[in-house]
Design an enzyme around this catalytic site. Structure first.
Site, mmCIF file in Angstrom:
data_model
loop_
_atom_site.group_PDB
_atom_site.id
_atom_site.type_symbol
_atom_site.label_atom_id
_atom_site.label_comp_id
_atom_site.label_asym_id
_atom_site.label_seq_id
_atom_site.Cartn_x
_atom_site.Cartn_y
_atom_site.Cartn_z
ATOM 1 N N ARG A 105 18.391 1.309 16.715
ATOM 2 C CA ARG A 105 17.864 0.733 17.959
ATOM 3 C C ARG A 105 17.708 -0.786 17.837
ATOM 4 O O ARG A 105 17.673 -1.480 18.842
ATOM 5 C CB ARG A 105 16.487 1.336 18.270
ATOM 6 C CG ARG A 105 16.482 2.785 18.655
ATOM 7 C CD ARG A 105 15.050 3.320 18.708
ATOM 8 N NE ARG A 105 14.182 2.618 19.641
ATOM 9 C CZ ARG A 105 14.127 2.825 20.937
ATOM 10 N NH1 ARG A 105 14.910 3.721 21.472
ATOM 11 N NH2 ARG A 105 13.308 2.147 21.702
ATOM 12 N N ARG A 113 20.734 -10.200 14.078
ATOM 13 C CA ARG A 113 21.548 -11.267 14.685
ATOM 14 C C ARG A 113 21.698 -12.460 13.759
ATOM 15 O O ARG A 113 20.755 -12.821 13.056
ATOM 16 C CB ARG A 113 20.900 -11.738 15.989
ATOM 17 C CG ARG A 113 20.747 -10.628 16.995
ATOM 18 C CD ARG A 113 20.858 -11.178 18.408
ATOM 19 N NE ARG A 113 20.551 -10.118 19.360
ATOM 20 C CZ ARG A 113 19.343 -9.923 19.872
ATOM 21 N NH1 ARG A 113 18.342 -10.736 19.562
ATOM 22 N NH2 ARG A 113 19.144 -8.941 20.717
ATOM 23 N N ARG A 139 4.536 12.286 17.422
ATOM 24 C CA ARG A 139 3.544 11.298 17.045
ATOM 25 C C ARG A 139 2.765 10.936 18.300
ATOM 26 O O ARG A 139 3.320 10.864 19.401
ATOM 27 C CB ARG A 139 4.205 10.029 16.503
ATOM 28 C CG ARG A 139 5.053 10.258 15.293
ATOM 29 C CD ARG A 139 4.259 10.663 14.087
ATOM 30 N NE ARG A 139 3.505 9.554 13.505
ATOM 31 C CZ ARG A 139 2.652 9.712 12.503
ATOM 32 N NH1 ARG A 139 2.393 10.917 12.008
ATOM 33 N NH2 ARG A 139 2.019 8.659 12.002
ATOM 34 N N ARG A 186 1.053 -2.321 15.651
ATOM 35 C CA ARG A 186 1.265 -3.543 16.439
ATOM 36 C C ARG A 186 0.068 -3.811 17.340
ATOM 37 O O ARG A 186 -0.765 -2.928 17.539
ATOM 38 C CB ARG A 186 2.549 -3.444 17.267
ATOM 39 C CG ARG A 186 2.586 -2.274 18.227
ATOM 40 C CD ARG A 186 3.965 -2.181 18.912
ATOM 41 N NE ARG A 186 4.038 -1.013 19.784
ATOM 42 C CZ ARG A 186 5.136 -0.627 20.422
ATOM 43 N NH1 ARG A 186 6.261 -1.309 20.294
ATOM 44 N NH2 ARG A 186 5.135 0.445 21.188
ATOM 45 N N GLU A 194 -2.533 -0.727 18.088
ATOM 46 C CA GLU A 194 -1.885 0.575 18.266
ATOM 47 C C GLU A 194 -1.793 1.296 16.919
ATOM 48 O O GLU A 194 -1.230 0.766 15.964
ATOM 49 C CB GLU A 194 -0.479 0.281 18.805
ATOM 50 C CG GLU A 194 0.111 1.361 19.650
ATOM 51 C CD GLU A 194 1.383 0.866 20.343
ATOM 52 O OE1 GLU A 194 1.337 -0.139 21.079
ATOM 53 O OE2 GLU A 194 2.433 1.480 20.114
ATOM 54 N N TYR A 228 13.872 11.109 22.120
ATOM 55 C CA TYR A 228 13.306 9.753 22.191
ATOM 56 C C TYR A 228 14.118 9.016 23.265
ATOM 57 O O TYR A 228 15.256 8.642 23.030
ATOM 58 C CB TYR A 228 13.529 9.127 20.811
ATOM 59 C CG TYR A 228 12.905 7.796 20.458
ATOM 60 C CD1 TYR A 228 12.257 6.989 21.379
ATOM 61 C CD2 TYR A 228 12.962 7.346 19.138
ATOM 62 C CE1 TYR A 228 11.705 5.776 20.986
ATOM 63 C CE2 TYR A 228 12.414 6.136 18.741
ATOM 64 C CZ TYR A 228 11.791 5.360 19.676
ATOM 65 O OH TYR A 228 11.243 4.160 19.271
#
Ligand code: UDP
Length: 384
Positions: free
Chosen positions: A174, A178, A250, A280, A301, A349
């Site tokens: 995902r 770069r 989860r 996060r 979170e 997902y």
């Protein structure tokens, strides 16, 4: 005028998109949801104290390559320009994500050009791994041990509660790597945020004379008899009373932070270190950069195993779940007049754009099957 009655269980994106397309086609559609609000996990609401639009179930950023999906959502809400730029705090330093030339140069304290960075990272990658199967192999092959351990290993263990060597490579795929300074988290052509929140978007999708909505309404088998067809976006295992066991998910816990002014200065700050217990922090006013707020609200979170009373977020889909899922799919295929849709109905997902795209395809397949007098598929997308 088609007077057939359709029941849609779940007022999340899958359900409401199908409701809209079938409502427009002349069906009478009832949408029910067990929760007291529409929009499923992308539900948003203004925070009373700060006025900030809060994504109640964690950050949702709309991004897609699919022009039809983009046009569809823009039909129902004004979308504001928004580019997701994520940072990661690792070992008391802040880095840019997804891994890009800035991250590489910061992390290795270098000033490499794009070409030099490609060479440098290639030489760090483990070239003995030909065909990466696991998350760990994928990371070691493409970014090498140091970047893997800093940015992926700890975060992933916290997020999934598992060693990355046990997780599929697809989870990491995902995220791009770069070799320029582009720090846009997503590679998609279209990206934006609904100006008045996702709940407003969903409310507008549902605004149609053929659609009625009932909230705080739990459905069971006996309630569906009067309908010609049911689209079920609840959890697949729940529909069968968990008779084959519980599919693993989860869930997330959010710890609220309130302050004057700013808290962290960006929308999403990830925490790569394993010993920091949260994954996060999202500061929600940064999801609406066109608005101004004096106060701020943010959420730490925490990810953990989903218990019976918890809200399922991420399907785990490991080997054990795959065999259980197969048994549920077999059971589902024996059902009549019901189709299982969306993240929970197919145990996958799914990003929001894919959810919408699949829902559009499902509605069209349903209409085509009806027209040709054929049986409506139980799954429009096979879960396995
Ligand atoms: N991930 C990671 N470090 C990060 C961000 C993500 O290791 O800083 C991994 C993690 O396993 C996560 C996956 O990449 O589950 C996908 O990340 P994404 O940001 O797409 O997750 P989402 O926003 O859907 O939770």
């Amino acid at each position: 005028m088609n007077k057939q009655k359709i029941l849609i269980v779940g007022a999340g994106l899958s359900g409401v998109v199908i409701a809209r397309l079938l409502g427009e086609a002349g069906y009478k559609v009832s949408v029910v949801d067990a929760r007291s609000h529409i929009a499923g996990n992308c539900h948003s609401a203004r925070d009373e104290e700060t006025g900030v639009m809060v994504h109640k179930y964690g950050p949702h950023i709309f991004h897609t390559n699919n022009e039809e999906v983009w046009r569809f959502v823009k039909n129902f809400a004004e979308f504001m320009p928004y580019i997701n730029r994520v940072k990661s705090t690792v070992n008391d330093k802040v880095y840019s994500l997804p891994i890009n030339l800035h991250t590489i140069n910061q992390f290795f304290e270098k000033a490499l050009s794009p070409k030099e960075a490609v060479e440098f990272i290639e030489q760090l990658g483990d070239r003995s791994i030909d065909n990466p199967q696991t998350f760990e192999e994928q990371a070691l092959r493409f970014v090498g041990k140091d970047l893997y351990e800093a940015f992926f290993k700890g975060y992933t263990k916290k997020q999934w509660g598992l060693e990355p060597s046990l997780l599929p490579a697809s989870i990491l795929k995902r995220l791009p790597v770069r070799f320029n300074y582009d720090d846009n988290y997503f590679n998609h052509k279209f990206q934006g945020m609904p100006k008045d929140g996702y709940t407003d978007l969903v409310e507008n999708i549902l605004k149609h004379p053929n659609i009625e909505v009932s909230l705080s309404c739990k459905i069971n088998r006996d309630d569906i008899k009067e309908y010609h067809h049911v689209f079920y976006s609840g959890a697949l295992d729940e529909w069968f009373g968990y008779q084959e066991g519980r599919l693993g998910y989860r869930t997330l816990d959010f710890e609220e932070i309130r302050e004057e002014g700013d808290f962290q200065g960006c929308a999403v700050m990830n925490y790569g270190d394993e010993n920091v217990p949260f994954t996060r922090i999202a500061e929600h006013k940064y999801f609406s950069p066109w608005e101004e707020h004096d106060k701020t609200v943010a959420f730490r979170e925490y990810s953990r195993e989903c218990g019976e009373k918890d809200i399922p977020y991420y399907p785990i889909r490991l080997v054990g779940e795959q065999s259980m899922l197969r048994r549920y799919v077999e059971l589902a295929k024996k059902e009549k007049n019901i189709s299982f849709i969306g993240r929970l109905g197919t145990y996958r997902y799914l990003d929001m754009d894919v959810t919408i795209e699949e829902a559009m395809r499902a509605a069209r397949a349903f209409l085509a099957a009806r027209e040709q007098g054929q049986r409506v598929p139980v799954f429009f997308v096979e879960p396995i």
